[in-house]
Design a protein around this motif. Structure first.
Motif, short mmCIF file in Angstrom:
data_model
loop_
_atom_site.label_atom_id
_atom_site.label_comp_id
_atom_site.label_asym_id
_atom_site.label_seq_id
_atom_site.Cartn_x
_atom_site.Cartn_y
_atom_site.Cartn_z
N LEU B 110 59.84 -9.09 28.31
CA LEU B 110 58.98 -8.70 27.19
C LEU B 110 58.11 -9.86 26.73
O LEU B 110 56.93 -9.72 26.47
N LEU B 155 54.26 -4.93 35.46
CA LEU B 155 55.71 -4.73 35.53
C LEU B 155 56.39 -4.66 34.15
O LEU B 155 57.16 -3.73 33.91
N PRO B 156 56.16 -5.63 33.27
CA PRO B 156 56.92 -5.61 32.02
C PRO B 156 56.76 -4.30 31.26
O PRO B 156 57.74 -3.68 30.86
N PHE B 157 55.53 -3.85 31.12
CA PHE B 157 55.32 -2.58 30.43
C PHE B 157 56.03 -1.46 31.16
O PHE B 157 56.72 -0.63 30.56
N ILE B 159 58.56 -1.45 33.17
CA ILE B 159 60.02 -1.48 33.06
C ILE B 159 60.45 -0.97 31.70
O ILE B 159 61.35 -0.14 31.58
N TRP B 160 59.79 -1.45 30.67
CA TRP B 160 60.19 -1.03 29.32
C TRP B 160 59.98 0.44 29.08
O TRP B 160 60.83 1.13 28.54
N MET B 161 58.84 0.88 29.50
CA MET B 161 58.51 2.28 29.30
C MET B 161 59.50 3.17 30.06
O MET B 161 60.03 4.14 29.52
N GLY B 164 63.06 3.11 28.64
CA GLY B 164 63.11 3.98 27.48
C GLY B 164 63.18 5.44 27.90
O GLY B 164 63.96 6.24 27.36
#
Lengths: 327, 279, 440
Positions: B110, B155-157, B159-161, B164
């Motif tokens: 993040l 990637l970061p977005f 993975i988080w999305m 969730g």
């Protein structure tokens, strides 16, 4: 693996619901290694593209990496805190320039975030109840966001030209609001232009997010409120706004971080002729690094920017987190 | 919300004002792309007096736009496919397993989003050069280097999305698949992914847009052979002229794939963003 | 999943977008051409013609001839001016560059300081045909005085004052010989009713601006650096020189304030070619743009950019142009030297002089960029006798960017209705000087 995402239709898993439940954390053997295997590609890439370069960047901020050493950068002499000292010394022109740029960026960021939120909210509320043409309008509103950044900004650059641009054509020739053609990419107006262009590209994102948030508010809440005699404005204040609180908290943070490190807008809008009023901080650092070949100094400024963003974000998360826990 | 008369007036005003704000630049873009060069160099006119399609013909010659188009397409598509695949694996791990280092991973990923690009641009370039020198793998001036960079950007977005999204899918479903004899990967492919389809699509759109529109790293990491559209468009401003009509025509053409893709899939994008909210 | 985490996801996404949007940097570089023993040179050419493609068409037959003569292949990449400096920077940084490349000759001393380029010592100079073949002022731009140059001249350019013959005739004017005459003429030719201005200036281009800061200060006998390479920007001659140029827009009002947005020389030349202005000061490669935009050869004339009456030095231009450098890391040094020799020999210079509107950098060579003998003579005269190299110090690139950008800002202030005094100029130059001092 990549193609697997859409191949399996949902019907392929009939009757799974009937199976009996097991605790999630009692899986045998393989599961110990499996999560690490699953993460491995992501971790490797993050290390290669984000983490290691960042550490190298921090190292760069402590060395004297000027054009005399750039061809053999491992031999660059240690500068200690010198790059930082120059960057924060507001009595010399380098520090002064950085401070001014920081000020411009704060103003740009705050105004753009607030206006984006307002426009996004106005549009999301207007499009909340269904009506004919709603989805067409929603689609239209999302176009600036979907457009590649450079395409939109180039168009604005063309429109903001003093003698041949559409903006002055409207203001001077069509509406007659001014007799003298103002400059939009020079002087103080440059900040207005920067905000307008960023707003044009950014507000649809606020709109999209807020619209998504509005969908989660049950209709009957509003119906109950109007039975109680609450008007539109009161419904918005008493129902819409509180329900969107969690959305807003994140949206505002995102918009802030986005605008604060915006590079594309000043870069494409002003090119090499950026006026002081349009000197956003990442663009400023970019110029400090590449125009004067002083990468150590540029890296020091970047680290300062990073620290600032971390502090603001951390403080914001702590404050809003505490408040929502209380709420 | 009940539609009072006041609300209708409000709606009309908001839609008119914002509609104009959005439309005028788009209108200027389209009409200017249909004007001869002399007209875009002179005073602006709302209605093109000499309509011509020449800019759309000439733009392929003034700069090698077709080659840039191919480069952008290959880079964006491959980066998107890889990014989504890698994000799915990572998100599945984060969502379905409790393991040592999980928090460190999620926090670090993040926080990479806060790095100013200028901080790691030159170092990344140097790292690519060093990889080339030590392994012979060419990353600067090739599509591969761009692909690796862009896929990591999204990637970061992603993975988080997706994490969730996966969280919002009841665990009972994949537990059941496990009992049915699928391994965890079977559960991922047969249960979790189909249910998370809107999220996957949203993430894919996002990745594609990121890669298609990136300017900064493209200008450092590309040479003539792998140049992408984002930097290629600058070349309409040449030593002798600035071909505004061709710039507008080219901007229009390069926007079409992303705009259409985004708009067709916007439903999923919204759904992806709101996933948990409706459940 | 709860709304909050969702939104968090959305947030992160936007962060991702912000990341992609932020950043900034620059340039690209590239690979060395063929590392093994094959004889293929990689050559970066700057954009000289009407488009990158045009350059390629012009150069390809020339390079083919070289291959025929020597068996050495040349892998050509034409690079636009937007990209060239950053491409060179990244090549320097990474040690991965082309074998031979074009540089703006004003960068020569700055690039020399990086140590990434091959010095033309006696042997190398002999290999390319000896230093005596070059015009001495042109060769002087090759690097710092007293050191072996790291670049040699390729295309020569010089400033001249282009004027519209018909407009001058209509007003009964003769082309100006002094600065004062130029201003008077320009004022007579500034006719608001016809939307006609006396001059067009590339007042938003920092590279153009800094050239005029240099030329005007030189006319006052002032220098921008002392003998030790320390900046002396705030000297009176520099301040007055800059102010004299700014006053064309501010006090003399012979240039449209819109010019403050002209961020490259092309725009001012376009105004001249489309007959919106009577004069423009540009380098001789304006010829191709002027003709491309509809003005015929013969409709314009050229005189040297005039100095004020009684000027300390009759400087009319800096020694402008493009130099050739060899990257030190090249694996084909001998082939690269052969190539440099070929590009700077008389036949090649003659072939390229016309399409690229360049002046010959060789002694005794005749300019071929124009058929107008008077124009050719004027530019040759300026290049050979009235031009002075920009400061040959490592900080030259910083001089260009800081002083040029300071002038952009001053023009911006004038254009938007502000007033710029000598003190303002001095303050701006002081700030530029501090920046140069801070990073040297």
């Amino acid at each position: 693996m990549s193609v697997a995402t859409e191949q399996v239709p949902a019907e392929a898993v009939p009757g799974v619901r009937a199976a009996k439940k097991r605790g999630p954390d009692h899986r045998p053997g393989l599961s110990r290694k499996l999560p690490y295997l699953l993460l491995a590609p992501a971790v490797l890439l993050e290390l290669l593209i984000h983490i290691i370069p960042m550490l190298v960047g921090i190292w760069m901020s402590f060395v004297k990496l000027t054009k005399f050493f750039i061809a053999n950068w491992s031999a660059a002499p240690w500068a200690g805190l010198n790059n930082y000292r120059v960057a924060v010394d507001i009595h010399n022109s380098v520090g002064e320039g950085l401070l001014k740029s920081f000020g411009v960026t704060v103003a740009f960021s705050l105004i753009t975030v607030i206006l984006s939120w307002c426009l996004g909210m106005a549009a999301a509320v207007a499009l909340q109840p269904p009506f004919k043409g709603r989805s067409a309008i929603r689609t239209l509103f999302l176009v600036p966001y979907a457009l590649p950044a450079y395409a939109g900004i180039l168009t604005w650059n063309f429109m903001l030209q003093r003698d041949t641009g559409a903006v002055n054509h409207v203001l001077v020739d069509n509406l007659g609001l001014m007799s003298d053609r103002p400059f939009w990419l020079l002087g103080g107006n440059a900040l207005t232009s920067l905000i307008t262009v960023a707003l044009w590209r950014l507000w649809p994102f606020a709109f999209l997010t807020l619209m998504a948030g509005l969908q989660s508010i049950p209709r009957d809440v509003y119906e109950a409120a109007s039975v109680d005699g609450a008007g539109s404005v009161r419904q918005w204040r008493n129902i819409t706004l509180p329900s969107l609180r969690p959305v807003n908290l994140v949206l505002v943070l995102v918009l802030f971080l986005w605008t604060f490190s915006d590079f594309n807008t000043p870069y494409v809008l002003f090119g090499t002729a950026q006026p002081p009023a349009g000197d956003l901080i990442t663009f400023h650092i970019y110029n400090a690094s590449f125009l004067t070949w002083n990468f150590g100094s540029g890296a020091a400024m970047s680290v300062l920017l990073l620290i600032f963003l971390m502090i603001v974000t951390g403080a914001y998360l702590i404050v809003t987190g505490r408040r929502s826990r209380r709420a | 919300m009940r539609e009072t008369r006041g609300f209708k007036v409000y709606r009309a005003v908001v839609l008119a004002v914002l509609g104009l704000f959005v439309l005028v630049p788009l209108y200027v873009m389209v009409t200017s792309s249909l004007k001869p060069l002399r007209d875009v160099q002179g005073a602006f006119t709302w209605w093109p007096s000499n309509l011509t399609l020449d800019p759309f013909v000439d733009m392929w010659k003034t700069v090698p736009l077709a080659r840039y188009f191919v480069n952008s397409t290959i880079v964006s598509v491959v980066a998107t496919v890889c990014s989504v695949a890698i994000a799915i694996l990572a998100a599945f791990a984060v969502s379905r397993f409790r393991f040592r280092g999980r928090t460190v991973f999620t926090t670090t990923v993040l926080s990479t989003q806060m790095f100013p690009g200028v901080l790691f641009l030159l170092p990344l370039f140097l790292i690519f050069v060093n990889i080339n020198n030590s392994t012979g793998l060419q990353l600067v001036g090739t599509r591969l280097g761009l692909i690796i960079t862009y896929l990591t950007f999204s990637l970061p977005f992603s993975i988080w999305m997706l994490a969730g999204y996966f969280d919002s899918i009841p665990r009972d479903l994949d537990e059941a698949a496990l009992v049915d004899g699928c391994g965890p990967m079977g559960a991922l492919v047969r249960v979790v992914l189909p249910a998370a389809r809107p999220g996957v699509i949203a993430v894919a759109i996002y990745s594609f847009m990121t890669a298609w529109g990136e300017v900064l790293f493209a200008s450092v990491m590309t040479t003539e052979s792998n140049r992408t559209l984002s930097v290629g468009l600058r070349q309409y401003s040449t030593q002798t002229n600035i071909y505004w009509n061709q710039i507008m025509a080219a901007a229009l053409i390069v926007s079409i794939p992303v705009v259409i893709g985004f708009l067709l899939a916007q439903r999923h994008f919204v759904a992806g963003v709101t996933a948990g909210a409706v459940k | 999943m709860r709304l909050r985490s969702l939104v968090a996801a959305a947030a992160v996404s936007a962060l991702g977008i912000s990341l992609a949007a932020c950043g900034g940097s620059d340039s690209g570089d590239s690979s060395n051409g063929g590392s093994s023993g094959d004889q293929t040179l990689t050559y970066w050419a700057s954009n000289q013609g009407t488009s990158l493609d045009n350059d390629k068409q012009v150069l390809t037959p020339v390079l083919q001839k070289f291959t025929q003569d020597t068996g050495i292949k040349v892998n050509l990449e034409v690079i636009g001016w937007n990209d060239l400096q950053t491409r060179i920077q990244t090549a320097t940084t990474s040690g991965q560059g082309p074998d031979v490349l074009n540089i703006g000759n004003t960068w020569a001393a700055s690039l020399q300081a990086t140590g990434a380029f091959l010095p033309f010592d006696n042997d190398a100079m002999t290999a390319i045909g000896g230093k005596d073949k070059f015009v001495p002022t042109a060769l002087a731009t090759g690097g710092k005085e007293g050191e072996d140059p790291t670049s040699v001249p390729l295309y020569g350019l010089a400033y001249g004052l282009y004027y519209n013959k018909a407009m001058f005739a209509a007003a009964g004017l003769q082309p100006p010989k002094t600065w004062e005459e130029m201003v008077t003429d320009a004022q007579k030719l500034t006719i608001p009713a016809k939307k006609q201005w006396g001059m067009a200036l590339a007042a938003g281009s920092y590279t153009e601006n800094v050239h005029f800061a240099f030329i005007n200060a030189s006319q006052n006998g002032a220098d921008w650096f002392d003998k030790d390479g320390k900046p002396t920007f705030t000297g009176d001659g520099n301040v007055q020189g800059v102010l004299r140029y700014l006053d064309l827009m501010q006090k003399d009002k012979v240039a449209n304030p819109s010019n403050a947005q002209y961020d490259n020389g092309t725009k001012s030349v376009n105004d001249f070619a489309t007959k919106k202005v009577a004069m423009v000061i540009n380098q001789n490669n304006a010829d191709s743009s002027i003709v491309a935009n509809g003005m015929k050869a013969g409709e314009y004339g050229v005189v040297p950019f005039p100095a004020p009456a009684g000027a300390a030095q009759p400087v009319a231009s800096h020694v402008a142009g493009i130099n050739l450098s060899i990257f030190k890391n090249t694996k084909h040094k001998d082939a690269a030297l052969k190539f440099v020799k070929y590009m700077t020999d008389e036949a090649t210079q003659t072939t390229l002089g016309k399409p690229f509107s360049s002046l010959p950098v060789l002694k005794d060579a005749k300019p071929v960029f124009t058929t107008d003998a008077a124009e050719a003579a004027t530019f040759s005269d300026v290049y050979n006798t009235k031009s002075k190299p920009l400061p040959l110090v490592p900080a030259e690139d910083q001089f260009e960017s800081t002083v040029g950008k300071a002038m952009n800002g001053l023009f911006g202030k004038i254009a938007t209705g502000g007033t710029v005094t000598a003190d303002d100029v001095k303050a701006a130059l002081k700030s530029a000087q501090d920046q140069v001092a801070a990073s040297s």
